[in-house]
Design a protein around this motif. Structure first.
Motif, PDB file in Angstrom:
ATOM      1  N   ILE A 100       0.844  -1.206   0.000  1.00 21.87           N
ATOM      2  CA  ILE A 100       0.000   0.000   0.000  1.00 21.87           C
ATOM      3  C   ILE A 100       0.875   1.251   0.000  1.00 21.87           C
ATOM      4  CG2 ILE A 100      -1.689   1.310   1.333  1.00 21.87           C
ATOM      5  CD1 ILE A 100      -2.854  -1.337   2.283  1.00 21.87           C
ATOM      6  N   ILE A 101       1.934   1.235   0.801  1.00 23.53           N
ATOM      7  CA  ILE A 101       2.865   2.365   0.833  1.00 23.53           C
ATOM      8  C   ILE A 101       3.544   2.540  -0.525  1.00 23.53           C
ATOM      9  CG2 ILE A 101       5.070   3.130   1.787  1.00 23.53           C
ATOM     10  CD1 ILE A 101       2.745   3.723   3.594  1.00 23.53           C
ATOM     11  N   SER A 102       3.893   1.420  -1.174  1.00 21.40           N
ATOM     12  CA  SER A 102       4.545   1.498  -2.486  1.00 21.40           C
ATOM     13  C   SER A 102       3.638   2.163  -3.511  1.00 21.40           C
ATOM     14  CB  SER A 102       4.941   0.095  -2.961  1.00 21.40           C
ATOM     15  OG  SER A 102       5.978  -0.440  -2.173  1.00 21.40           O
ATOM     16  N   PHE A 103       2.376   1.748  -3.548  1.00 20.58           N
ATOM     17  CA  PHE A 103       1.431   2.368  -4.478  1.00 20.58           C
ATOM     18  C   PHE A 103       1.250   3.859  -4.158  1.00 20.58           C
ATOM     19  CE2 PHE A 103      -0.104  -2.020  -5.312  1.00 20.58           C
ATOM     20  CZ  PHE A 103      -0.093  -1.978  -6.692  1.00 20.58           C
ATOM     21  N   THR A 104       1.160   4.186  -2.876  1.00 18.76           N
ATOM     22  CA  THR A 104       0.975   5.589  -2.483  1.00 18.76           C
ATOM     23  C   THR A 104       2.176   6.427  -2.883  1.00 18.76           C
ATOM     24  OG1 THR A 104      -0.355   4.838  -0.597  1.00 18.76           O
ATOM     25  CG2 THR A 104       0.435   7.107  -0.566  1.00 18.76           C
ATOM     26  N   TYR A 105       3.376   5.949  -2.583  1.00 19.33           N
ATOM     27  CA  TYR A 105       4.592   6.677  -2.962  1.00 19.33           C
ATOM     28  C   TYR A 105       4.709   6.828  -4.476  1.00 19.33           C
ATOM     29  CZ  TYR A 105       6.545   6.311   1.787  1.00 19.33           C
ATOM     30  OH  TYR A 105       6.781   6.434   3.127  1.00 19.33           O
ATOM     31  N   LEU A 264      18.728   4.807 -15.448  1.00 20.80           N
ATOM     32  CA  LEU A 264      17.963   4.938 -16.684  1.00 20.80           C
ATOM     33  C   LEU A 264      18.538   4.069 -17.796  1.00 20.80           C
ATOM     34  CD1 LEU A 264      17.325   8.796 -16.675  1.00 20.80           C
ATOM     35  CD2 LEU A 264      15.648   7.000 -16.225  1.00 20.80           C
ATOM     36  N   LEU A 265      19.865   4.029 -17.921  1.00 18.10           N
ATOM     37  CA  LEU A 265      20.492   3.244 -18.988  1.00 18.10           C
ATOM     38  C   LEU A 265      20.311   1.751 -18.769  1.00 18.10           C
ATOM     39  CD1 LEU A 265      23.826   5.202 -19.599  1.00 18.10           C
ATOM     40  CD2 LEU A 265      21.757   5.201 -21.014  1.00 18.10           C
ATOM     41  N   LEU A 266      20.451   1.307 -17.539  1.00 16.54           N
ATOM     42  CA  LEU A 266      20.310  -0.120 -17.231  1.00 16.54           C
ATOM     43  C   LEU A 266      18.863  -0.539 -16.998  1.00 16.54           C
ATOM     44  CD1 LEU A 266      23.372  -0.646 -14.835  1.00 16.54           C
ATOM     45  CD2 LEU A 266      23.238  -0.991 -17.317  1.00 16.54           C
ATOM     46  N   LYS A 267      17.957   0.441 -16.995  1.00 18.25           N
ATOM     47  CA  LYS A 267      16.529   0.175 -16.763  1.00 18.25           C
ATOM     48  C   LYS A 267      16.309  -0.601 -15.470  1.00 18.25           C
ATOM     49  CE  LYS A 267      15.325   0.293 -21.683  1.00 18.25           C
ATOM     50  NZ  LYS A 267      14.698  -0.429 -22.808  1.00 18.25           N
ATOM     51  N   VAL A 268      16.962  -0.127 -14.416  1.00 16.92           N
ATOM     52  CA  VAL A 268      16.849  -0.761 -13.108  1.00 16.92           C
ATOM     53  C   VAL A 268      15.465  -0.477 -12.536  1.00 16.92           C
ATOM     54  CG1 VAL A 268      17.803  -0.906 -10.781  1.00 16.92           C
ATOM     55  CG2 VAL A 268      19.311  -0.490 -12.738  1.00 16.92           C
ATOM     56  N   GLN A 269      14.784  -1.518 -12.102  1.00 19.72           N
ATOM     57  CA  GLN A 269      13.453  -1.371 -11.518  1.00 19.72           C
ATOM     58  C   GLN A 269      13.577  -1.322 -10.000  1.00 19.72           C
ATOM     59  OE1 GLN A 269      11.038  -4.552 -13.153  1.00 19.72           O
ATOM     60  NE2 GLN A 269      10.430  -3.273 -14.877  1.00 19.72           N
ATOM     61  N   ILE A 270      13.290  -0.166  -9.435  1.00 24.78           N
ATOM     62  CA  ILE A 270      13.397   0.049  -7.989  1.00 24.78           C
ATOM     63  C   ILE A 270      11.987   0.156  -7.415  1.00 24.78           C
ATOM     64  CG2 ILE A 270      14.325   1.529  -6.176  1.00 24.78           C
ATOM     65  CD1 ILE A 270      16.410   2.478  -8.150  1.00 24.78           C
ATOM     66  N   PRO A 271      11.668  -0.618  -6.375  1.00 21.72           N
ATOM     67  CA  PRO A 271      10.333  -0.504  -5.764  1.00 21.72           C
ATOM     68  C   PRO A 271      10.042   0.916  -5.318  1.00 21.72           C
ATOM     69  CG  PRO A 271      11.485  -2.447  -4.944  1.00 21.72           C
ATOM     70  CD  PRO A 271      12.479  -1.676  -5.755  1.00 21.72           C
ATOM     71  N   ALA A 272       8.785   1.300  -5.417  1.00 19.27           N
ATOM     72  CA  ALA A 272       8.411   2.688  -5.137  1.00 19.27           C
ATOM     73  C   ALA A 272       8.652   3.075  -3.688  1.00 19.27           C
ATOM     74  CB  ALA A 272       6.940   2.906  -5.496  1.00 19.27           C
ATOM     75  N   TYR A 273       8.574   2.115  -2.759  1.00 20.54           N
ATOM     76  CA  TYR A 273       8.778   2.466  -1.355  1.00 20.54           C
ATOM     77  C   TYR A 273      10.247   2.797  -1.068  1.00 20.54           C
ATOM     78  CZ  TYR A 273      10.754  -2.172  -0.328  1.00 20.54           C
ATOM     79  OH  TYR A 273      11.539  -3.295  -0.305  1.00 20.54           O
ATOM     80  N   ILE A 274      11.168   2.396  -1.959  1.00 13.09           N
ATOM     81  CA  ILE A 274      12.574   2.767  -1.836  1.00 13.09           C
ATOM     82  C   ILE A 274      12.862   4.032  -2.641  1.00 13.09           C
ATOM     83  CG2 ILE A 274      14.946   2.032  -2.297  1.00 13.09           C
ATOM     84  CD1 ILE A 274      14.077  -0.820  -1.942  1.00 13.09           C
ATOM     85  N   GLU A 275      12.258   4.124  -3.823  1.00 18.23           N
ATOM     86  CA  GLU A 275      12.584   5.215  -4.745  1.00 18.23           C
ATOM     87  C   GLU A 275      12.145   6.576  -4.236  1.00 18.23           C
ATOM     88  OE1 GLU A 275      12.924   5.287  -9.540  1.00 18.23           O
ATOM     89  OE2 GLU A 275      11.049   4.602  -8.681  1.00 18.23           O
ATOM     90  N   MET A 276      11.009   6.622  -3.550  1.00 18.40           N
ATOM     91  CA  MET A 276      10.581   7.880  -2.947  1.00 18.40           C
ATOM     92  C   MET A 276      11.313   8.056  -1.624  1.00 18.40           C
ATOM     93  SD  MET A 276       8.751  10.655  -2.798  1.00 18.40           S
ATOM     94  CE  MET A 276       7.361  10.634  -3.924  1.00 18.40           C
ATOM     95  N   ASN A 277      12.365   8.873  -1.642  1.00 15.58           N
ATOM     96  CA  ASN A 277      13.171   9.087  -0.444  1.00 15.58           C
ATOM     97  C   ASN A 277      13.558  10.554  -0.356  1.00 15.58           C
ATOM     98  OD1 ASN A 277      15.891   9.335  -1.914  1.00 15.58           O
ATOM     99  ND2 ASN A 277      15.159   7.332  -2.589  1.00 15.58           N
TER     100      ASN A 277
END
Length: 339
Positions: A100-105, A264-277
């Motif tokens: 839920i936090i991931s979707f919200t972030y 961006l170049l490696l297209k790394v997928q970071i979970p939203a709960y980590i990316e919003m910091n």
């Protein structure tokens, strides 16, 4: 070879699944703990004399939400299975709350960026300014409204509800998290704008890097940019200020810019709960301040304009003629763009 009974096989399978779930929950706890420590470190490193703005209040609210998530995960992880106010909490709720936090972030990047833009734009406009106390109250309730609105959208969206329901069936194997497309396009846009700005004035940037001097004025570190008194550009022109703003911005955020380029170049997928910091938000904040300064360069010397202060980047740029070689002989800078 010893044969195992079906009961023993079933017990060992359940034990492996429990250990896998335990390892996943422990890893999630460590990630959130690391993020909370990073938030605390970033807030402690920022300048304390920055003025009140929307981004500052949102950063504090994000740090509070991350800490609240860490407390919830810790309690559930410790007690494993308990009932509180008639609701049974199990290890599955660690995954549920984080989802839920991931979707919200993930849905907060665009609204926060837009509101911060409007906030900084109003600082330069001639609209009547609110009193400091009213400003604090306004920012406080604006942040609360954003959190409630985005959280209500997440909980009421049918697609997200189906995703949360589907994740419940695969929780014993893994806990999937939302990857925000908003952060990807926001990062891509800022990196491209920085790249185009650098390409446009790369020669001036290199020349200024070789000639720039750093000194102290009124107990603050400032950059001296030499300029020719016969230059065709005025100090308040956008073309003259662009390379100087690039130097100020990259002087602080170059490692973070390179990290964004790699992601961006490696297209790394970071979970939203980590990316919003908070470091990401302050990076966006510095980019917005530089953009607002550049578009309103003709107002930077006006004393009645409340300039937004950056918690990390020092935008105090001073200019001296090329004929002056001894900075210690100058009692004050000839022209201070931002003070």
């Amino acid at each position: 070879m010893t044969a195992l009974s079906s009961g023993n096989c079933s017990f060992q399978y359940q034990l492996r699944q429990a250990n896998r779930s335990l390892d996943g929950n422990c890893l999630l706890f460590l990630i959130i703990l690391g993020k909370v420590l990073l938030n605390t470190l970033t807030l402690g490193m920022r300048r304390k004399n920055t003025c009140h703005n929307f981004m500052e209040y949102f950063c504090f609210s994000l740090a509070f939400i991350d800490f609240l998530l860490l407390v919830n995960i810790s309690i559930i992880y410790y007690y494993r299975d308990f009932v509180l106010l008639g609701v049974r909490f199990t290890k599955y709720h660690i995954c549920l709350f984080t989802q839920i936090i991931s979707f919200t972030y993930g849905f907060l990047h665009y609204p926060v960026f837009l509101i911060a833009c409007i906030d900084y734009y109003l600082n330069f406009s001639k609209t009547p300014k609110l009193a400091l106390k009213c400003k604090k109250i306004f920012y406080f309730f604006t942040v609360i409204l954003i959190w409630i609105s985005v959280l209500a959208y997440v909980l009421r969206d049918p697609g997200i509800y189906q995703s949360l329901k589907a994740a419940q069936s695969v929780y014993s194997y893994q806990c999937p998290f939302y990857i925000s497309i908003q952060s990807y396009w926001l990062s891509f846009s800022m990196v491209m704008i920085l790249f185009m700005a650098f390409i446009t004035s790369w020669s001036e940037v290199i020349a200024l890097v070789q000639a720039v001097r750093m000194t102290s004025y009124m107990n603050e570190t400032i950059l001296y940019f030499p300029f020719s008194s016969h230059s065709s550009y005025t100090l308040s022109s956008k073309k003259a200020l662009l390379p100087k703003f690039i130097i100020c911005f990259l002087g602080t955020w170059l490692p973070f810019v390179l990290l964004q380029v790699i992601i961006l170049l490696l297209k790394v997928q970071i979970p939203a709960y980590i990316e919003m910091n908070i470091p990401w938000l302050y990076f966006v904040n510095s980019f917005l301040i530089a953009t607002v300064y550049w578009f309103n360069c003709h107002k930077l010397n006006l004393r009645d304009v409340a300039l937004p202060a950056d918690p990390f980047v020092n935008w105090k740029c001073c200019f001296i003629p090329l004929t002056i070689h001894n900075l210690e002989q100058i009692e004050k800078p000839i022209s201070i763009i931002i003070c």
